[in-house]
Design a protein around this motif. Sequence first.
Motif: not given
Length: 401
Positions: A298-300, A343-356, A363-373
Amino acid sequence: MIKVKINQKLNGNLARSVNPYGCRQNVLNQIAYVQEKGHYDGAKKALIIGGSSSYGLASRITAAFGQGADTIGVSFERPPRDEKMLGTAGWYNNIYFRQAAESVGLIGKNFIGDAFTEDMKQQVIDYIKQNFGGKIDLLVYSVAAPKRTDPNDPDNVWRSVIKPVKKEVTGFNIDLEKEMLFKQTIEPATKKEIDDTKHVMGGEDWEIWIDELKRAGVLSSGFKTILYSYIGPRSTYAFYHEGTLGLAKDSAEISKKHIQENINDLNGEALISASRAVTTKASIVIPIFPLYCIALYKIEESTGTHEIPIVHKDRLFRDMVYGNFRKIDQEGRLRPDSLEQDKEIQERVSKLMQKITPDNFKTDLTGYAEFRREFLQINGFDIPGIEESEIDLDELTKLRP
């Protein structure tokens, strides 16, 4: 003519079906990507150990269609047998790669079998001497295997595990069949499991391949060889960097030094590359890792830095192995994973992981759709433009790798 319905089947995180036509298109899509990027100077004769899927297949495609190399691929795959067993995706990847390579005048030889065995090594050496110009200038070692037979004791079988070391680890995993997030606890590996994983997933067999190929006189001057590793972020350290796989890759570093000493007289180069996180058959069964991936993807997506295997490996070889844009860490590893590890990407990823949570991970909060595809595409499903709902089993069984 036996017509068989193509049905997407998942059992937890294991795929129980394959779409051969989707596999063909997936191979062609990767080839088209490399061709669009254009030719670059590199290998002319390449051997890919574990070249039927993911990073190995991507490496083979960029060698052939980016560098113009004849290639040999070694992989352990199963052919179609009946209506219930249509073979493995890698079986079809090998076939359709060979067909595409031959269509542009390149050799795309496939060896199907156990790369760990002495018999397979000898078959490959004989082929190089008799049908492949006598020498190779690149060997890619991209093997992820569940087991390996001890070459000195056929009754002893080493089995690899993906486990933490010294402590149990609990984390979320994703069940792709039920599309649910669940907690999973993995007990720490025993000493035997750690040692076995080193034998299977370390650099031991890589070393043996190089030793035997050199002894046979089939390595060219300027020969290069590369093995893939993974370091990843701290959130995945328990299973990778500090777990059984990490210890196995540490042992590969020792093998790299031995190999380098062995090929110094050829002006050769032994490399280890830290790869980026991707969706594979192995990675999705590791607790925490799928959660990390859906946050990372999602961050990428917002930064334009997401890479599937062909994009990642084409960049590795085009820019770093044969180019002038090498990123090397203090241990001497190539670091094409630097985009992921920003560093910036990893900081954003860490914050997002806490919200999942189990309620919002799809939902669109994550990149699950891409991961499954990406997981489905490994087996030829969810490939744009592929609409076939049935296959001709007779036609498939006539295909040869």
